[in-house]
Design a protein around this motif. Structure first.
Motif, PDB file in Angstrom:
ATOM      1  N   SER A   5       5.889  -5.013   4.348  1.00  0.00           N
ATOM      2  CA  SER A   5       5.447  -3.599   4.230  1.00  0.00           C
ATOM      3  C   SER A   5       4.904  -3.509   2.733  1.00  0.00           C
ATOM      4  CB  SER A   5       6.631  -2.795   4.235  1.00  0.00           C
ATOM      5  OG  SER A   5       7.791  -3.219   3.587  1.00  0.00           O
ATOM      6  N   LYS A  29      -0.500   5.613   4.110  1.00  0.00           N
ATOM      7  CA  LYS A  29      -0.525   4.205   3.809  1.00  0.00           C
ATOM      8  C   LYS A  29      -0.609   4.100   2.374  1.00  0.00           C
ATOM      9  CE  LYS A  29      -2.260   2.146   8.118  1.00  0.00           C
ATOM     10  NZ  LYS A  29      -3.430   1.242   8.678  1.00  0.00           N
ATOM     11  N   GLU A  46       1.266  -4.870   2.435  1.00  0.00           N
ATOM     12  CA  GLU A  46       0.286  -4.071   3.203  1.00  0.00           C
ATOM     13  C   GLU A  46       0.010  -2.982   2.536  1.00  0.00           C
ATOM     14  OE1 GLU A  46       0.108  -1.473   7.398  1.00  0.00           O
ATOM     15  OE2 GLU A  46       2.048  -2.673   6.822  1.00  0.00           O
TER      16      GLU A  46
END
Length: 292
Positions: A88, A237, A91
């Motif tokens: 995670s 994100k 990313e």
């Protein structure tokens, strides 16, 4: 004629020094003192880092501070390893880094273009400067929700916020540099029947490069702030989103990991600007400061 002027006036001539003027620090008098001082500086800097990390590790426990307020350094490292292993962290890190790079490049190009136009045209500056100043005074955080409403939860609102923050310092630096070009150099090129484009290319633009890179150094760090603000306001994100998500879960260590990732991106962007600056402005002599 263009080739003759280019060979007569070069960026190194404008700066007043050329590559041949540089002297290796190893052969310069007192070079050993310089290396010793550099070694001492690096050693002291590392010592400060060690003391800081040691205080971070043991002081919270000695003061009875709970982990959800200030976790130990080892706890943050363990959380970072866990987030790295799950994938995670990388990313979100890559997404934020991409937004920072694109926002920084676009903001730098826009700032350079507007700075040159305003520097070469005082009339245009008089007309546009009130609006540019108003745009700079308006808080960039206020634009982030608006961009999210217009463009949705994509990377574009973050890039736009970064662009706005990066634009102004670069524009002001380039504008000031264009306005303070040595008039004697401009007159010298004019005596060689140089065109307006040649004057800009051979004198004005090279003279503005130091100020441009000063603005780029500032913009490299501001771009990270702009992207983070965009991700905090409306992101799904990126490290800003990761920071908000960790905060919502009461994961203080995760918050520190996200902050560390943002810091790494900022340092990398700043270092890249410095690396490019040293290769573009290698002809400018550096001050040799010594202490008795």
């Amino acid at each position: 004629m263009a080739d003759g002027i280019s060979s007569t006036i070069s960026p190194s001539a404008v700066a007043g020094a050329g590559p041949a003027a540089s002297v290796s620090s190893k052969n310069a008098p007192g070079g050993l003192k310089v290396y010793k001082r550099h070694f001492v500086t690096v050693g002291c800097s590392l010592l400060v880092l060690v003391l800081f990390l040691a205080a971070w590790e043991w002081l919270p426990g000695w003061l009875g501070m709970p982990e959800f307020i200030l976790p130990r350094f080892t706890t943050v490292v363990q959380e970072g390893i866990r987030m790295w292993n799950t994938g995670s962290f990388m990313e979100h890190f890559n997404i934020t880094a991409f937004e920072v790079v694109i926002g920084f490049i676009l903001g730098a190009l826009l700032g350079l273009l507007v700075g040159v136009v305003l520097g070469l045209s005082p009339t245009t500056e008089s007309v546009l400067s009130p609006y540019i100043l108003a745009l700079q005074i308006a808080p960039k955080v206020a634009f982030a929700p608006l961009f999210v409403m217009w463009l949705g939860y994509t990377i574009y609102p973050k890039i736009l916020v970064a662009l706005l923050i990066v634009f102004f310092p670069i524009m002001v630096n380039v504008l000031s540099a264009i306005r303070t070009v040595d008039p004697d150099m401009v007159n010298l090129v004019r005596t060689l029947n140089a065109s307006r484009w040649q004057i800009f290319r051979l004198v004005e633009f090279p003279s503005s490069l130091p100020a441009l890179f000063s603005g780029l150094r500032i913009g490299a760090t501001l771009a990270v702030i702009g992207v983070t603000v965009g991700e905090l306001v409306g992101g799904n994100k990126g490290l800003g989103f990761l920071l908000v998500d960790a905060e919502g879960q009461g994961n203080t260590a995760g918050v520190f990991v996200a902050i560390f990732g943002l810091t790494v991106i900022g340092i990398a962007a700043y270092a890249a600007v410095v690396w490019i600056e040293r290769r573009c402005l290698h002809y400018i002599p550096k001050a040799n400061v010594t202490t008795v």
